[in-house]
Design a protein around this motif. Structure first.
Motif, PDB file in Angstrom:
ATOM      1  N   ASP A 138       0.869  -1.377   0.199  1.00 41.05           N
ATOM      2  CA  ASP A 138      -0.643   0.090  -0.091  1.00 41.05           C
ATOM      3  C   ASP A 138       0.790   1.030  -0.197  1.00 41.05           C
ATOM      4  OD1 ASP A 138       0.844  -0.013   2.209  1.00 41.05           O
ATOM      5  OD2 ASP A 138      -0.717  -0.001   3.226  1.00 41.05           O
ATOM      6  N   GLY A 139       2.082   1.314  -0.214  1.00 42.45           N
ATOM      7  CA  GLY A 139       2.819   2.617  -0.053  1.00 42.45           C
ATOM      8  C   GLY A 139       3.128   3.123   0.453  1.00 42.45           C
ATOM      9  N   ALA A 140       2.703   2.433   2.203  1.00 43.63           N
ATOM     10  CA  ALA A 140       2.660   3.363   3.688  1.00 43.63           C
ATOM     11  C   ALA A 140       4.260   3.523   4.330  1.00 43.63           C
ATOM     12  CB  ALA A 140       1.724   3.240   4.540  1.00 43.63           C
ATOM     13  N   THR A 141       3.823   4.797   4.792  1.00 44.90           N
ATOM     14  CA  THR A 141       5.864   4.875   4.827  1.00 44.90           C
ATOM     15  C   THR A 141       5.271   5.462   6.560  1.00 44.90           C
ATOM     16  OG1 THR A 141       6.711   5.419   3.265  1.00 44.90           O
ATOM     17  CG2 THR A 141       8.356   5.789   5.239  1.00 44.90           C
ATOM     18  N   TRP A 142       5.663   4.798   7.639  1.00 45.32           N
ATOM     19  CA  TRP A 142       5.858   5.240   8.922  1.00 45.32           C
ATOM     20  C   TRP A 142       7.521   5.376   9.309  1.00 45.32           C
ATOM     21  CZ3 TRP A 142       3.086   0.567   7.768  1.00 45.32           C
ATOM     22  CH2 TRP A 142       1.716   0.442   7.541  1.00 45.32           C
ATOM     23  N   THR A 143       7.100   6.448   9.806  1.00 44.13           N
ATOM     24  CA  THR A 143       8.007   6.710  10.823  1.00 44.13           C
ATOM     25  C   THR A 143       8.492   7.120  12.249  1.00 44.13           C
ATOM     26  OG1 THR A 143       8.619   9.598  10.218  1.00 44.13           O
ATOM     27  CG2 THR A 143       9.412   7.837   8.476  1.00 44.13           C
ATOM     28  N   GLY A 144      10.205   7.404  12.685  1.00 39.54           N
ATOM     29  CA  GLY A 144      10.009   7.748  13.661  1.00 39.54           C
ATOM     30  C   GLY A 144      10.970   8.646  14.388  1.00 39.54           C
ATOM     31  N   ALA A 145      11.409   8.866  15.270  1.00 33.92           N
ATOM     32  CA  ALA A 145      12.776   9.879  15.060  1.00 33.92           C
ATOM     33  C   ALA A 145      12.269   9.833  16.500  1.00 33.92           C
ATOM     34  CB  ALA A 145      12.766  10.950  14.552  1.00 33.92           C
ATOM     35  N   ARG A 146      13.478   9.225  17.933  1.00 32.72           N
ATOM     36  CA  ARG A 146      13.542   9.938  19.335  1.00 32.72           C
ATOM     37  C   ARG A 146      12.913  11.612  19.662  1.00 32.72           C
ATOM     38  NH1 ARG A 146      15.379   7.286  23.478  1.00 32.72           N
ATOM     39  NH2 ARG A 146      16.791   8.504  25.425  1.00 32.72           N
ATOM     40  N   GLY A 147      12.352  11.279  20.650  1.00 35.27           N
ATOM     41  CA  GLY A 147      11.572  12.688  20.818  1.00 35.27           C
ATOM     42  C   GLY A 147      11.424  13.652  20.441  1.00 35.27           C
TER      43      GLY A 147
END
Ligand code: IPD
Length: 276
Positions: A138-147
């Protein structure tokens, strides 16, 4: 005893997140464009039902080349290759296709998972800094960055906060060893009667992102590898989830339990009671 690493600045962490996202999206395009109608198993790993495809290998090589170019001082820990040592104290933790069995069969949930952690690349002690999970179909992109929070395609995400364990939708997964699966099935008989329902979707990285955006309430699994959980665990935590093991331990291969804090604590208690 490992010494706490000096962490990069907030703006460096922002840049690491952008790089993780770019790498996962580029690799995702390769997987999407290159999937043959019938995918062949190139080899098996821990057991006969733990497959590796040619795509797992070639995508991991691509990710390794890009990291060697852009971040030559960083170490690499990947699912399909040898560990690469570094000098920066940072390690890229790569799963070129998380959900390989789904990729093999053409079932929708499979993803590229790219994370960068500080310190020993061991979930018991590492500090995840940034990560991206790109869902190929489905091409979804999740990202996370500390804080700095978690996002799906640039929009902030937050965990759902169900009122009770009984109304919580719980994801889980199973390993590749028969004895481990028998034990996971035993534990499941304790969990299933206590929750809304169970989902086994087939990619731990995606499942953790679904917790982050409230499409699952909780997730637990025994036996996750560092590359299965590195990016998704950070993304869930940055979306407000508690991420831990049992008996006050950090999330590791021994157990990873994730979800909105009050419900996650109840799930942990239930798993402890079940002797998970
Ligand atoms: C697997 C998937 C699966 C989980 C297994 C993992 P792989 O990773 O994340 O959902 O239940 O424990 O090994 O083998 O597809 O990279």
């Amino acid at each position: 005893m490992s010494i706490a690493p000096a962490l990069p600045s907030a703006s460096e962490i922002t840049d690491l997140r952008a790089l993780a996202r770019a790498l996962a999206v580029e690799a995702g395009a390769v997987v999407r464009g290159g999937r043959p109608d019938r995918v062949e198993v190139a080899a098996t790993k821990s057991t006969d039902v733990d497959p590796v495809t040619a795509m797992d290998r070639s995508v991991e090589e691509l990710l390794r080349r890009r990291i060697a170019d852009r971040r030559p001082d960083d170490a690499i820990l990947g699912e399909e290759g040898d560990d690469v040592a570094g000098t920066s104290g940072l390690t890229w933790v790569l799963d070129p296709i998380d959900g390989t069995v789904n990729y093999l069969y053409g079932v929708a949930s499979y993803a590229i998972s790219v994370a960068v952690v500080a310190g020993d690349p061991d979930p018991a002690v590492w500090t995840p800094l940034a990560g991206a999970v790109h869902s190929v179909v489905d091409g979804a992109t999740w990202t996370g960055a500390r804080g700095q929070g978690a996002e799906r395609d640039g929009t902030p995400v937050q965990v759902r906060r169900p009122d009770s364990l009984a109304t919580s939708l719980v994801g889980t997964g199973f390993g590749y060893q028969a004895a481990q699966r028998a034990e996971q099935a035993r534990v499941l008989t304790h969990v299933l009667p206590q929750v809304r329902d169970i989902r086994r979707l087939g990619s731990a990285a995606v499942d953790l992102c679904l917790v982050a955006e409230g499409r699952l309430d909780l997730y637990y699994e025994r036996g996750l590898n560092p590359w299965d959980m590195a990016a998704g665990g950070l993304i869930a935590a940055e979306a407000g989830a508690a991420v831990s093991g049992l008996h006050g331990d950090p999330a590791t291969r021994r157990m990873t339990a994730v979800g909105t804090p009050a419900r996650q604590a109840e799930l942990v208690a239930l798993l402890e009671e079940a002797g998970a």
